[in-house]
Design a protein around this motif. Structure first.
Motif, PDB file in Angstrom:
ATOM      1  N   ILE A 192       4.640  12.418   5.983  1.00  0.00           N
ATOM      2  CA  ILE A 192       5.054  11.038   4.720  1.00  0.00           C
ATOM      3  C   ILE A 192       6.699  11.512   4.957  1.00  0.00           C
ATOM      4  O   ILE A 192       7.576  10.457   4.286  1.00  0.00           O
ATOM      5  CB  ILE A 192       4.853  11.896   2.845  1.00  0.00           C
ATOM      6  CG1 ILE A 192       5.450  13.110   2.953  1.00  0.00           C
ATOM      7  CG2 ILE A 192       3.583  11.730   2.994  1.00  0.00           C
ATOM      8  CD1 ILE A 192       4.440  13.451   1.682  1.00  0.00           C
ATOM      9  N   GLU A 201      -3.229  -0.019  -3.407  1.00  0.00           N
ATOM     10  CA  GLU A 201      -3.977  -0.369  -1.726  1.00  0.00           C
ATOM     11  C   GLU A 201      -3.407  -1.707  -2.175  1.00  0.00           C
ATOM     12  O   GLU A 201      -4.791  -2.614  -2.901  1.00  0.00           O
ATOM     13  CB  GLU A 201      -5.442  -0.017  -1.304  1.00  0.00           C
ATOM     14  CG  GLU A 201      -5.539   1.318  -1.636  1.00  0.00           C
ATOM     15  CD  GLU A 201      -4.961   1.652  -0.541  1.00  0.00           C
ATOM     16  OE1 GLU A 201      -5.012   1.091   0.116  1.00  0.00           O
ATOM     17  OE2 GLU A 201      -5.163   3.267  -0.141  1.00  0.00           O
ATOM     18  N   THR A 228       0.549  -1.374  -0.233  1.00  0.00           N
ATOM     19  CA  THR A 228      -0.015   0.474  -0.199  1.00  0.00           C
ATOM     20  C   THR A 228       0.996   1.140   0.008  1.00  0.00           C
ATOM     21  O   THR A 228       1.823   1.848   0.990  1.00  0.00           O
ATOM     22  CB  THR A 228      -1.133  -0.510   1.212  1.00  0.00           C
ATOM     23  OG1 THR A 228      -2.032  -0.532   1.058  1.00  0.00           O
ATOM     24  CG2 THR A 228      -1.631   1.272   1.441  1.00  0.00           C
ATOM     25  N   PHE A 229       0.357   1.871  -0.986  1.00  0.00           N
ATOM     26  CA  PHE A 229       1.710   3.403  -0.896  1.00  0.00           C
ATOM     27  C   PHE A 229       0.957   4.026  -2.619  1.00  0.00           C
ATOM     28  O   PHE A 229      -0.174   3.933  -2.427  1.00  0.00           O
ATOM     29  CB  PHE A 229       2.883   2.488  -1.606  1.00  0.00           C
ATOM     30  CG  PHE A 229       2.771   2.101  -2.688  1.00  0.00           C
ATOM     31  CD1 PHE A 229       3.095   2.902  -3.953  1.00  0.00           C
ATOM     32  CD2 PHE A 229       3.177   0.259  -2.954  1.00  0.00           C
ATOM     33  CE1 PHE A 229       3.596   2.358  -5.341  1.00  0.00           C
ATOM     34  CE2 PHE A 229       2.731  -0.181  -4.038  1.00  0.00           C
ATOM     35  CZ  PHE A 229       3.264   0.526  -5.308  1.00  0.00           C
ATOM     36  N   THR A 230       1.451   4.961  -2.471  1.00  0.00           N
ATOM     37  CA  THR A 230       1.027   6.285  -3.582  1.00  0.00           C
ATOM     38  C   THR A 230       2.283   6.726  -4.056  1.00  0.00           C
ATOM     39  O   THR A 230       3.262   7.325  -3.596  1.00  0.00           O
ATOM     40  CB  THR A 230       0.481   7.374  -2.970  1.00  0.00           C
ATOM     41  OG1 THR A 230      -0.540   7.057  -2.166  1.00  0.00           O
ATOM     42  CG2 THR A 230       0.011   8.260  -3.691  1.00  0.00           C
ATOM     43  N   THR A 265      -2.491   6.021  -6.676  1.00  0.00           N
ATOM     44  CA  THR A 265      -3.014   4.810  -4.983  1.00  0.00           C
ATOM     45  C   THR A 265      -2.968   3.263  -5.477  1.00  0.00           C
ATOM     46  O   THR A 265      -3.985   3.218  -5.985  1.00  0.00           O
ATOM     47  CB  THR A 265      -4.134   5.798  -4.952  1.00  0.00           C
ATOM     48  OG1 THR A 265      -3.821   7.104  -5.432  1.00  0.00           O
ATOM     49  CG2 THR A 265      -4.372   5.382  -3.018  1.00  0.00           C
ATOM     50  N   ARG A 298      -4.371  12.728  -1.133  1.00  0.00           N
ATOM     51  CA  ARG A 298      -3.409  11.789  -2.195  1.00  0.00           C
ATOM     52  C   ARG A 298      -2.087  10.728  -1.371  1.00  0.00           C
ATOM     53  O   ARG A 298      -2.028   9.640  -1.616  1.00  0.00           O
ATOM     54  CB  ARG A 298      -3.285  11.560  -3.339  1.00  0.00           C
ATOM     55  CG  ARG A 298      -4.863  11.468  -4.159  1.00  0.00           C
ATOM     56  CD  ARG A 298      -4.489  12.366  -5.486  1.00  0.00           C
ATOM     57  NE  ARG A 298      -6.189  11.656  -5.667  1.00  0.00           N
ATOM     58  CZ  ARG A 298      -6.848  12.026  -6.031  1.00  0.00           C
ATOM     59  NH1 ARG A 298      -7.613  13.318  -5.535  1.00  0.00           N
ATOM     60  NH2 ARG A 298      -8.520  12.103  -6.543  1.00  0.00           N
ATOM     61  N   ARG A 328       0.704   8.577   3.684  1.00  0.00           N
ATOM     62  CA  ARG A 328       0.713   7.319   2.599  1.00  0.00           C
ATOM     63  C   ARG A 328       2.553   7.372   2.887  1.00  0.00           C
ATOM     64  O   ARG A 328       2.803   7.856   3.095  1.00  0.00           O
ATOM     65  CB  ARG A 328       0.529   7.569   1.700  1.00  0.00           C
ATOM     66  CG  ARG A 328      -1.093   8.079   1.337  1.00  0.00           C
ATOM     67  CD  ARG A 328      -2.189   7.005   1.530  1.00  0.00           C
ATOM     68  NE  ARG A 328      -1.371   5.879   0.337  1.00  0.00           N
ATOM     69  CZ  ARG A 328      -2.598   5.014   0.140  1.00  0.00           C
ATOM     70  NH1 ARG A 328      -2.992   4.625   0.518  1.00  0.00           N
ATOM     71  NH2 ARG A 328      -1.773   4.231  -0.772  1.00  0.00           N
TER      72      ARG A 328
END
Length: 160
Positions: free
Chosen positions: A109, A25, A2-4, A23, A75, A79
């Motif tokens: 972040i 998930e 899970t990351f952006t 994005t 967003r 994250r």
């Protein structure tokens, strides 16, 4: 995972003219966001135009960084962030935020992001430009288009 993943295209110096955000998930792309950004004075370097093909006429009526920032913030906040050559994109974000009085720390972040350049360099890939990594790993890329670059970065990160 899970990351952006994020990619900025710049007009001049650190001033962004486009951003792409992907994005992920649990290993699945669940959201993609891209927008043009009007840089200060809508000013561009001929070099950056030659790189990404975005002209002042393209961003003349685009939103400014402060107007786009709420979409970026929702967003990125809290994250894990991934970028190809993360120091470039991180600096674009941090310096743009500072220019408009926005606090980078509020994003929660971290001061360093995950970097696909470093990951693939560590795997022995040379050279490690995004286009080279994508060619080697068979990832589709329309290079220097912000969303395509962010999507490719996300896929490279998933393949590590």
């Amino acid at each position: 995972m899970t990351f952006t993943a994020i990619d900025f295209e710049t007009a001049i110096s650190f001033h962004p003219c486009a951003v792409g955000i992907v994005t992920v998930e649990n290993g699945v792309i669940v959201d993609e966001y891209v927008t043009l950004i009007k840089p200060p004075k809508n000013e561009y370097s001929p070099f950056t135009i030659a790189v990404h093909g975005i002209y002042p006429r393209d961003t003349e009526k685009a939103k400014t960084f402060p107007q786009v920032f709420p979409e970026i913030q929702k967003r990125l906040q809290n994250r894990v962030i991934v970028a190809h050559n993360e120091s470039f994109d991180r600096n674009v974000l941090a310096k743009s935020m500072a220019l408009y009085g926005l606090n980078y720390e509020d994003l929660n972040i971290g001061s360093r992001w995950q970097c696909t350049v470093k990951i693939y360099k560590g795997k022995g890939l040379k050279p490690t430009k995004l286009s080279d990594c994508c060619r080697e790993m068979r990832v589709e890329l329309n290079h220097h288009e912000a969303l395509s670059d962010a999507r490719a970065c996300a896929k490279l990160y998933l393949m590590q």
